[in-house]
Write an enzyme that holds these catalytic residues in place. Structure first.
Site, PDB file in Angstrom:
ATOM      1  N   PHE A   1      11.091   8.738   0.447  1.00 20.23           N
ATOM      2  CA  PHE A   1      10.229   8.533   1.543  1.00 20.23           C
ATOM      3  C   PHE A   1      11.020   7.916   2.710  1.00 20.23           C
ATOM      4  CE2 PHE A   1       9.720   3.897   1.540  1.00 20.23           C
ATOM      5  CZ  PHE A   1      10.133   3.515   0.700  1.00 20.23           C
TER       6      PHE A   1
ATOM      7  N   ASN B   1       0.803  -1.189   0.097  1.00 16.20           N
ATOM      8  CA  ASN B   1      -0.045  -0.097   0.103  1.00 16.20           C
ATOM      9  C   ASN B   1       1.062   1.203   0.183  1.00 16.20           C
ATOM     10  OD1 ASN B   1      -2.792  -0.820   0.106  1.00 16.20           O
ATOM     11  ND2 ASN B   1      -2.403  -1.989   1.955  1.00 16.20           N
ATOM     12  N   ASN B   2       2.231   1.318  -0.207  1.00 16.95           N
ATOM     13  CA  ASN B   2       3.170   2.156  -0.206  1.00 16.95           C
ATOM     14  C   ASN B   2       3.224   2.680  -1.768  1.00 16.95           C
ATOM     15  OD1 ASN B   2       5.410   3.884  -0.365  1.00 16.95           O
ATOM     16  ND2 ASN B   2       6.174   2.714   1.690  1.00 16.95           N
TER      17      ASN B   2
ATOM     18  N   ASP C   1       9.186  -6.112   2.785  1.00 15.38           N
ATOM     19  CA  ASP C   1       9.094  -5.786   3.972  1.00 15.38           C
ATOM     20  C   ASP C   1      10.548  -5.282   4.089  1.00 15.38           C
ATOM     21  OD1 ASP C   1       7.298  -5.464   6.097  1.00 15.38           O
ATOM     22  OD2 ASP C   1       8.908  -6.134   7.241  1.00 15.38           O
TER      23      ASP C   1
ATOM     24  N   HIS D   1       5.174   4.999  -2.813  1.00  9.44           N
ATOM     25  CA  HIS D   1       6.631   5.224  -3.229  1.00  9.44           C
ATOM     26  C   HIS D   1       7.446   3.676  -3.671  1.00  9.44           C
ATOM     27  CE1 HIS D   1       6.437   9.233  -1.709  1.00  9.44           C
ATOM     28  NE2 HIS D   1       5.748   8.856  -0.628  1.00  9.44           N
TER      29      HIS D   1
ATOM     30  N   TYR E   1      12.839   7.143   5.855  1.00 11.49           N
ATOM     31  CA  TYR E   1      14.217   7.526   6.488  1.00 11.49           C
ATOM     32  C   TYR E   1      15.121   8.271   5.463  1.00 11.49           C
ATOM     33  CZ  TYR E   1      12.663   4.985  10.667  1.00 11.49           C
ATOM     34  OH  TYR E   1      12.123   4.550  11.598  1.00 11.49           O
ATOM     35  N   ASP E   2      14.568   8.358   3.996  1.00 10.64           N
ATOM     36  CA  ASP E   2      15.484   8.419   2.907  1.00 10.64           C
ATOM     37  C   ASP E   2      16.262  10.153   3.608  1.00 10.64           C
ATOM     38  OD1 ASP E   2      15.399   6.515   1.337  1.00 10.64           O
ATOM     39  OD2 ASP E   2      13.868   7.592   0.029  1.00 10.64           O
TER      40      ASP E   2
ATOM     41  N   HIS F   1      18.678  -0.952  -1.286  1.00 10.78           N
ATOM     42  CA  HIS F   1      18.324  -2.411  -1.073  1.00 10.78           C
ATOM     43  C   HIS F   1      17.066  -3.185  -1.896  1.00 10.78           C
ATOM     44  CE1 HIS F   1      15.992   0.916   0.758  1.00 10.78           C
ATOM     45  NE2 HIS F   1      15.037   0.173   1.513  1.00 10.78           N
ATOM     46  N   ARG F   2      16.067  -2.083  -2.277  1.00  4.93           N
ATOM     47  CA  ARG F   2      14.890  -2.429  -3.001  1.00  4.93           C
ATOM     48  C   ARG F   2      15.374  -2.815  -4.559  1.00  4.93           C
ATOM     49  NH1 ARG F   2      12.255   0.908  -1.156  1.00  4.93           N
ATOM     50  NH2 ARG F   2      11.506  -0.339   0.390  1.00  4.93           N
TER      51      ARG F   2
HETATM   52  P1  IMP Z   1       7.774  -1.405   5.428  1.00  2.00           P
HETATM   53  O1  IMP Z   1       8.634  -2.481   4.787  1.00  2.00           O
HETATM   54  O2  IMP Z   1       6.658  -0.756   4.492  1.00  2.00           O
HETATM   55  O3  IMP Z   1       7.291  -2.075   6.807  1.00  2.00           O
HETATM   56  O4  IMP Z   1       8.878  -0.316   5.879  1.00  2.00           O
HETATM   57  C1  IMP Z   1       9.383  -0.229   7.035  1.00  2.00           C
HETATM   58  C2  IMP Z   1       9.975   1.265   7.424  1.00  2.00           C
HETATM   59  O5  IMP Z   1      11.139   1.517   6.586  1.00  2.00           O
HETATM   60  C3  IMP Z   1       8.907   2.273   7.115  1.00  2.00           C
HETATM   61  O6  IMP Z   1       8.964   3.354   7.865  1.00  2.00           O
HETATM   62  C4  IMP Z   1       9.640   2.612   5.648  1.00  2.00           C
HETATM   63  O7  IMP Z   1       9.176   3.884   5.475  1.00  2.00           O
HETATM   64  C5  IMP Z   1      11.074   2.442   5.869  1.00  2.00           C
HETATM   65  N1  IMP Z   1      11.664   2.289   4.507  1.00  2.00           N
HETATM   66  C6  IMP Z   1      11.616   1.251   3.959  1.00  2.00           C
HETATM   67  N2  IMP Z   1      12.180   1.424   2.695  1.00  2.00           N
HETATM   68  C7  IMP Z   1      12.797   2.661   2.476  1.00  2.00           C
HETATM   69  C8  IMP Z   1      13.449   3.220   1.896  1.00  2.00           C
HETATM   70  O8  IMP Z   1      13.726   2.905   0.696  1.00  2.00           O
HETATM   71  N3  IMP Z   1      13.779   4.578   2.035  1.00  2.00           N
HETATM   72  C9  IMP Z   1      13.501   5.072   3.438  1.00  2.00           C
HETATM   73  N4  IMP Z   1      12.621   4.345   4.119  1.00  2.00           N
HETATM   74  C10 IMP Z   1      12.347   3.235   3.904  1.00  2.00           C
END
Ligand code: IMP
Length: 193
Positions: free
Chosen positions: A151, A11-12, A71, A14, A153-154, A179-180
């Site tokens: 988005f 649901n993200n 995740d 970004h 912690y970027d 990482h992604r």
């Molecule tokens: P989740 O995978 O959506 O549970 O993300 C865990 C946390 O890590 C959330 O606060 C996201 O905003 C943060 N996060 C995940 N991927 C990134 C990224 O690529 N950049 C910055 N923050 C990230």
């Protein structure tokens, strides 16, 4: 050229945008909304891997479509790997990115070692079988927020080899080395070859 349809169970917006921008035309990435899934996905596990599997399994079992979930977590050495699986709600249930970053910066106030890494796990359900891919990017937590892109912690993550945050570097740089990006490349290698 045969097109393969794959749902990204997130649901993200970004994350969806980032992964879409890395895919070749033979993969049609569809969102949860496009398959009629409007609910929150379950995320009740105490590991990043467990949460990725739980989200992807939910969508596969309920909607019967090839899909994957991501995740992610941020591991900070000075905090013994925290926030880790609690990254999204580090500063509270509202999952506010600014509050999360403020708390992390405060907790690193006295830290000389600011080394950290973003980790992501993709859980893929493909033709009825489950597969896992992961990606890690190492770096440091900046002294303060900088930059407008991205988005989460970027604005406070400076990848190794750079002096700017992901939010300053922008998507072209981030999506080469994040990482992604690393997990996405593995997923593509698997699906396309
Ligand atoms: P989740 O995978 O959506 O549970 O993300 C865990 C946390 O890590 C959330 O606060 C996201 O905003 C943060 N996060 C995940 N991927 C990134 C990224 O690529 N950049 C910055 N923050 C990230």
């Amino acid at each position: 050229m045969e097109t393969k349809t794959l749902c990204f169970a997130t649901n993200n917006a970004h994350k969806l945008e980032e992964v879409k921008s890395m895919l070749p035309p033979e993969i049609k990435l569809v969102s949860l909304k496009e398959i009629g899934c409007f609910e929150e996905l379950p995320e009740n596990q105490r590991t990043i891997e467990g949460n990725a599997i739980e989200k992807a399994r939910y969508v596969f079992e309920k909607y019967g479509i090839d899909c994957f979930a991501d995740d992610s977590g941020l591991e900070v050495d000075f905090l013994d790997g925290a926030p880790g699986v609690d990254t999204a709600h580090y500063a509270g249930k509202e999952r506010d990115a600014n509050k999360n970053m403020d708390l992390l910066l405060a907790n690193l106030n006295s830290a000389s070692n600011r080394k950290a890494r973003f980790k992501t796990v993709f859980s893929l359900f493909w033709q009825g079988e489950m597969y896992e891919f992961s990606g890690v990017v190492s770096g440091e937590i900046a002294l303060e927020k900088a930059g407008e892109n991205g988005f989460g912690y970027d604005p406070i993550f400076v990848p190794d080899g750079f002096t700017k945050t992901f939010a300053e570097l922008g998507p072209e740089v981030k999506n080469q080395m994040s990482h992604r990006a690393k997990a996405t490349r593995q997923l593509l290698d698997f699906i396309l070859f």
